[in-house]
Enzyme design. Structure first.
Site, short mmCIF file in Angstrom:
data_model
loop_
_atom_site.label_atom_id
_atom_site.label_comp_id
_atom_site.label_asym_id
_atom_site.label_seq_id
_atom_site.Cartn_x
_atom_site.Cartn_y
_atom_site.Cartn_z
N HIS A 161 -33.42 13.17 28.29
CA HIS A 161 -34.75 13.31 28.92
C HIS A 161 -34.71 14.32 30.08
O HIS A 161 -35.49 14.20 31.02
CB HIS A 161 -35.27 11.97 29.43
N SER A 282 -37.53 42.46 37.77
CA SER A 282 -38.99 42.42 37.77
C SER A 282 -39.52 43.75 38.27
O SER A 282 -38.92 44.37 39.13
CB SER A 282 -39.48 41.29 38.67
N LYS A 288 -35.95 39.47 41.90
CA LYS A 288 -35.77 38.77 40.63
C LYS A 288 -34.61 39.29 39.79
O LYS A 288 -34.30 40.47 39.76
CB LYS A 288 -37.07 38.87 39.78
N GLU A 295 -34.85 34.48 26.77
CA GLU A 295 -36.26 34.18 26.55
C GLU A 295 -36.76 34.82 25.26
O GLU A 295 -37.54 34.23 24.51
CB GLU A 295 -37.10 34.68 27.73
#
Ligand code: ARG
Length: 472
Positions: A161, A282, A288, A295
């Protein structure tokens, strides 16, 4: 140089020329030209079979062979020129062969339809794709195993979980992906077996009146057997569905790994980092450093799942046997194979360079609550029923949380107050390395067991690698 005949394969039946809009709409050459090598190889085998059964003479065979070899050279050199009237790769090769070899080109089509021809090309492609993908999956397994071998004692929390659950090692966690990939490889080899059946000789749908020797062609092309039903042979695309769904499941596994990498790289987890070579920045936020590769692996999984849906939907309403709809099978199949191969490759690379923050993982795994089960199991060893032990320890967790403490802060008296069955051993539960080492069930995380699992996996990998070499 013989005069090229009418441009279309069906010029005898249909008068006039095909409208441009129809040519453009029906053409698949942009996608299926990828099958040129399979198509030519198949044609060479078919021609030799026709010669063997006496359907063509020696001169015709030689003309066909010379023409096809020339076509191979043209493809190899990027010199093959398609014409707008080429409907697909099969008609393009046939048209070019007619330019090179005259009427011999027509003889090559004896006993063959593009329906059994395309099914054969696609199965040849499928067989190779399965073994190539299996090799790529094996390489990812190998990368995971190497990292596992070096992370045998690095502890981390296992999660359920997405809540910290129990202590394991990084090696144990990575081995979970090795298992997934093992099933993937088996699925690919299984799909390959189903590809390994030759449709050629099924003609358009009902075979041929000519005495074609299908077994001979199968041997020439390296197929394990010939198909048993001509109607099924030209309309079956199950093998494409199987390859594509094996790909989808590989992608789903890669996507779960990618998701974990994304999580681990977040400041919130801080378990992993990627070198600058494998991250992106970024355009706006200077601070970043993003895990875009992971992804995209996760994102492309959506497309491959879509490819399976496309194929199933394509086939589900088709009356037997061949329907032109089937021409649309190639784009999803090729996309699934290409995307999966590229994803396996990049993930193997990412896994190899991923840095683990052993201290951060150890800190997270040292959370005393992760030993709650161990405390309950101590009571079980003293004869307390597990449900009762669970309740006793659960109450202690609630109590300590209530006053800002942890299980590790309890004194022996406090443990004994909760249950007289607690021995002083309970105070030693919180050594994290010992906690991992006492999980000795088969398939468990104890480092010496994991070392055996790694050795066994390495042996399996070596065996599989040899098997895949044979399939080249
Ligand atoms: N290009 C077609 C395909 O990929 C094969 C040609 C079959 N065409 C036909 N009219 N029977 O499925």
């Amino acid at each position: 140089m013989p005069e090229p005949r009418a441009t279309k394969l069906w010029a005898g039946r249909l008068g006039g020329s095909t409208a441009g809009v129809v040519e453009r709409y029906t053409s698949s050459v942009d996608v299926d030209q990828r099958l040129h090598a399979e198509d030519v190889t198949q044609s060479l085998a078919h021609a030799r079979m026709l010669r063997r059964i006496g359907m063509i003479d020696e001169a015709t065979l030689h003309a066909i062979e010379a023409g096809l070899h020339q076509i191979v050279r043209e493809f190899d050199e990027g010199a093959f020129v398609f014409e707008h009237s080429d409907e697909d790769i099969h008609s393009a090769v046939e048209r070019r062969l007619r330019e090179l070899a005259g009427d011999a080109a027509g003889a090559l089509q004896t006993g063959r339809s593009r329906n059994d021809q395309v099914a054969t090309d696609l199965r040849m492609f499928g067989k190779r794709a399965c073994s190539d993908l299996a090799r790529a999956a094996l390489a990812l397994q190998d990368a995971l195993l190497r990292r596992a071998a070096e992370q045998r004692d690095a502890v981390m929390p296992a999660y359920t979980h997405l809540q910290r659950a129990q202590p394991v090692t990084v090696a144990h966690h990575l081995l979970a992906y090795v298992e997934m990939l093992q099933r993937d490889i088996e699925r690919l080899l299984d799909a390959r077996r189903r590809c390994d059946v030759l449709p050629l000789g099924s003609g358009a749908v009902a075979g041929s009146t000519l005495p074609l020797d299908r077994e001979l062609t199968a041997r020439e092309l390296g197929f394990g057997s010939v198909s048993r039903n001509s109607i099924d042979s030209v309309s079956d695309r199950d093998f494409a569905v199987e390859i594509t769904s094996a790909c989808a499941l590989i992608m789903v596994h890669g996507s779960r790994l990618a998701e974990e990498i994304v999580l681990w790289m977040s400041r919130e987890f801080g378990f992993a980092l990627l070198p600058d070579t494998h991250a992106t920045g970024s355009s706006l936020m200077p601070q970043k450093k993003n895990p875009d590769v992971a992804e995209l692996a996760r994102g492309r999984t959506a497309r491959v799942i879509g490819d399976v849906t496309t194929l199933l939907t394509l086939i589900k309403g088709l009356p037997l046997s061949y329907n032109r709809d089937l021409q649309e099978d190639k784009r999803p199949l090729f996309d699934a194979v290409d995307t999966t191969a590229a994803t396996l490759d990049v993930l193997a690379d990412v896994v190899s360079v991923l840095g683990f923050d052993a201290d951060a993982m150890r800190r997270a795994a040292s959370d005393p609550e992760l030993m709650a089960t161990d405390a309950a199991e101590l009571l079980v060893r003293q004869g307390v029923p597990f449900r009762e032990a669970h309740e006793i320890v659960g109450a202690l967790v609630r109590e300590t949380l209530g006053d800002g403490r942890t299980l590790a802060d309890l004194t022996l008296d406090e443990w004994r107050e909760a249950s007289p069955h607690f021995s002083p051993e309970v105070l030693e539960l919180f050594d994290i390395d010992a906690a991992v080492a006492r999980r000795r069930t088969a398939g468990g995380p104890a480092p010496d067991l994991v070392a055996q699992q790694i050795a066994a996996a390495q042996e399996r990998l070596a065996g599989m690698s040899t098997e895949l070499e044979r399939l080249r």
